[in-house]
Scaffold this active site. Structure first.
Site, PDB file in Angstrom:
ATOM      1  N   ASP A   4       0.854  -1.177   0.000  1.00  0.00           N
ATOM      2  CA  ASP A   4       0.000   0.000   0.000  1.00  0.00           C
ATOM      3  C   ASP A   4       0.897   1.237   0.000  1.00  0.00           C
ATOM      4  OD1 ASP A   4      -2.891   1.038   0.546  1.00  0.00           O
ATOM      5  OD2 ASP A   4      -1.630   2.138   1.948  1.00  0.00           O
ATOM      6  N   ASN A  52      -1.781  12.821  -3.464  1.00  0.00           N
ATOM      7  CA  ASN A  52      -2.767  13.208  -4.491  1.00  0.00           C
ATOM      8  C   ASN A  52      -3.267  14.632  -4.259  1.00  0.00           C
ATOM      9  OD1 ASN A  52      -3.256  11.496  -6.618  1.00  0.00           O
ATOM     10  ND2 ASN A  52      -4.861  10.348  -5.587  1.00  0.00           N
ATOM     11  N   HIS A  62      -4.133  14.513  -9.116  1.00  0.00           N
ATOM     12  CA  HIS A  62      -4.390  13.130  -9.524  1.00  0.00           C
ATOM     13  C   HIS A  62      -3.482  12.639 -10.645  1.00  0.00           C
ATOM     14  CE1 HIS A  62      -7.694  12.407  -6.799  1.00  0.00           C
ATOM     15  NE2 HIS A  62      -8.105  13.644  -7.064  1.00  0.00           N
ATOM     16  N   ASP A 111      -1.414   9.212 -10.433  1.00  0.00           N
ATOM     17  CA  ASP A 111      -1.433   8.157 -11.451  1.00  0.00           C
ATOM     18  C   ASP A 111      -0.014   7.735 -11.829  1.00  0.00           C
ATOM     19  OD1 ASP A 111      -4.182   8.154 -11.470  1.00  0.00           O
ATOM     20  OD2 ASP A 111      -4.357   9.347 -13.311  1.00  0.00           O
ATOM     21  N   GLU A 117      -4.820   2.332  -3.875  1.00  0.00           N
ATOM     22  CA  GLU A 117      -3.357   2.338  -3.961  1.00  0.00           C
ATOM     23  C   GLU A 117      -2.751   1.064  -3.386  1.00  0.00           C
ATOM     24  OE1 GLU A 117      -4.501   4.395  -0.136  1.00  0.00           O
ATOM     25  OE2 GLU A 117      -5.237   4.446  -2.177  1.00  0.00           O
TER      26      GLU A 117
END
Length: 152
Positions: free
Chosen positions: A25, A33, A38, A42, A68
């Site tokens: 994780d 983020n 975002h 990504d 994630e």
């Protein structure tokens, strides 16, 4: 992913083999983020997936588990070997310089059959170990505890 895990459980039961599950994780991903946007998030997810694929063997199965989180199924791998593998991934990501900054990863590891003989049990044990890694500050690998054997 669940189909692959179910197949590996059946194969490992039949052949009396072992395998491990690694759950990873991204630490503080929401904050990353929020701070960088975002598109930057990504990029992180793609890079984490690439590091996991590059570091794993052809027989390993790497999948995004959600958000994630990532899961890696490692056939013919004992708990200790999977924990060492997870540590290599953790170190590699920690050394990465991403366009928007630095990111770390927490990982939990479980193994068939000592932590369960069903996919959901193995995922739950890896997830519990991952939770312990997060509670300890993140950026670490935690292997699920070995079950205690009852005294006779």
């Amino acid at each position: 992913m669940m189909e692959v895990l179910e197949n590996e459980v059946r194969r490992s039961r039949r052949l009396h083999h072992r395998f491990s599950v690694v759950m990873g994780d991204v630490d503080l991903f929401k904050r990353y983020n929020d701070e960088h946007g975002h598109p930057a998030g990504d990029v992180v997810l793609k890079r984490v997936a690439a590091i996991m694929r590059e570091s794993s063997r052809d027989v390993d199965f790497v999948a995004r588990y959600g958000g994630e989180e990532f899961l890696i199924m490692m056939p013919e791998t004992e708990l200790e070997g999977a924990a060492e593998f997870a540590e290599r991934i953790r170190r590699k990501l920690a050394a990465e310089r991403l366009p928007a900054g630095h990111i770390t990863l927490s990982l939990g590891v479980s193994a068939f059959p000592i932590h369960g003989d069903a996919p959901d049990q193995l995922i739950a044990e890896a997830d519990a170990a991952l939770y312990l890694a997060k509670r300890a500050g993140g950026d670490r690998v935690v292997a699920a505890a070995r079950p205690k054997v009852a005294a006779r």
